[in-house]
Design a protein around this motif. Sequence first.
Motif: not given
Length: 101
Positions: A52-67
């Motif tokens: 469920s953390y993967l859907n949170h906007p702040d966590f998504r920012d980290l996912l975009y950084l990883a991408e």
Amino acid sequence: MGIRLPSKIHNSKQVLKLQSLLSRNQSSTVPKGHCAVYVGEIQKKRFVVPISYLNHPDFRDLLYLAEEKFGFDHPMGGLTIPCEEDLFIDLTSRLNSMGVM
């Protein structure tokens, strides 16, 4: 006059239980509803977080950084997030206190 050994034994059991839980997080098994992520700029540390953390906007920012940094080819074989460990722990602590589960 007595010695209070039971409280020391109880504290020791709690420490051993915590160590057991921490070592379980380092194994290859991930509980249902969770995913393993590797965090760090240089030395990567493995964390297990709720999906469920993967859907949170702040966590998504980290996912975009990883991408941006890795694309979809992650060197650790799993999801790698290139941020400081302290930042990641702070974010996951906030998400946990907000009840994101």
